[in-house]
Write an enzyme that holds these catalytic residues in place. Structure first.
Site, PDB file in Angstrom:
ATOM      1  CE1 TYR A   1      33.139  65.641  10.188  1.00 51.05           C
ATOM      2  CE2 TYR A   1      31.821  64.688  11.956  1.00 51.05           C
ATOM      3  CZ  TYR A   1      31.942  65.134  10.647  1.00 51.05           C
ATOM      4  OH  TYR A   1      30.876  65.052   9.794  1.00 51.05           O
TER       5      TYR A   1
ATOM      6  CG  ASP B   1       8.855  46.529  10.574  1.00 52.72           C
ATOM      7  OD1 ASP B   1       7.838  46.722  11.250  1.00 52.72           O
ATOM      8  OD2 ASP B   1       9.526  47.448  10.057  1.00 52.72           O
TER       9      ASP B   1
ATOM     10  CD  GLU C   1      12.216  47.043  12.970  1.00 53.30           C
ATOM     11  OE1 GLU C   1      12.693  47.492  11.913  1.00 53.30           O
ATOM     12  OE2 GLU C   1      11.490  46.034  13.001  1.00 53.30           O
TER      13      GLU C   1
END
Length: 290
Positions: A21, A177, A114
């Site tokens: 920014y 996963d 995770e």
């Protein structure tokens, strides 16, 4: 580089987002996106052969830690991470602070998880990390639980690296996963991140894959498996092209692609909300990780 010099002279720290920014306002003709800023920072790190932190760029951490570990910053009280509630203790983004943390533990394992929070169809599901902390799994299996809530940020990786360096006998086990993205997250902890240039391998740890793996699919109902997406296939191709990926990981990846499906850790809740802890404990006791 000029902006980094200003930050260093003022003895300040900025995140990559804050820097974006600032540059967007001061140099809009050069920087129009966060990706451009990230790539430029990487180029500067390579050019100067230094770390992001030495440029005054601070990590933006999403990580959490809980379990049988005590952390103490300089001139601060000791934080007992087993008493921080189900949300755990937030990992700070100040890399210098993390480098100088005093760490003590009686844990026998480190478990990298995770997920912290899962959102699906605008509902928030009780996440894996919170479930294990709430169940005080770390008392059943003396352990440290740590999550980066997805792809690991540098602060979470640094803290994991610091703990593993201080206690090298502790196995580091990953619960992710069963899909290409889960394996990619594991590999980032294990091998480092290519996108970080010279810093890529600085915080790599010897992480082992605890679950979910192909052998665990027998525990998951067929209805809980979901088809691989195009992005999954793209990630799988990228991982498979890596020369450092070990053979048994390649076999798991091939099985995912062959079956064309993926399984989430939460699918194990089919057997009851207390099953996840039992599943992990059995695999750990049997040293069933690769």
């Amino acid at each position: 580089m000029e902006m980094c010099l200003r930050v260093s002279v003022e003895e300040k720290r900025v995140t990559q987002r804050e820097l974006f920014y600032k540059l967007l306002c001061s140099s809009p003709e050069y920087f129009t996106s966060q990706k451009q800023v990230n790539r430029t920072i990487q180029d500067v790190v390579v050019l100067l052969r230094c770390s992001r932190y030495s440029l005054g760029i601070m990590a933006s951490s999403r990580g959490l830690i809980a379990g049988r570990v005590m952390l103490q910053e300089a001139n601060q009280d000791v934080v007992d991470c087993s008493s921080c509630g189900s949300s755990g203790h937030a990992i700070k983004g100040d890399l210098n602070l993390l480098e100088n943390l005093v760490i003590n533990t009686v844990a026998r394992y480190i478990i990298v998880i995770e997920k912290s929070i899962t959102f699906r169809h605008f509902f928030c599901y009780h996440a894996v990390f919170q479930r294990l902390v709430e169940d005080r799994f770390f008392n059943h299996i003396p352990s440290i639980l740590i999550t980066a809530k997805g792809y690991p940020d540098i602060a979470t990786r640094l803290l994991l690296h610091r703990i593993s360096r201080a206690f090298p006998s502790l196995p580091i086990l990953a619960l992710v996963d069963w899909n290409p993205a889960g394996l990619a997250i594991l590999c980032t902890f294990k091998y480092g991140s290519i996108g970080m240039g010279l810093e890529a391998y600085r915080y790599a740890c010897n992480v082992k894959w605890l679950g979910v793996r192909g052998q665990d699919l027998q525990l998951i109902p067929e209805e809980s498996l979901t088809p691989l997406k195009a992005k999954d296939i793209q990630i799988a191709k990228s991982i498979a092209s890596s020369e450092i990926l070990q053979d048994n990981y390649k076999e798991e990846l091939s099985l995912m692609v062959q079956k064309g499906s993926r399984a989430e850790v939460e699918a194990l809740y089919y057997h009851g909300y207390d099953f996840l802890g039992k599943y992990l404990a059995e695999k750990i006791v049997r040293a069933n990780y690769i």
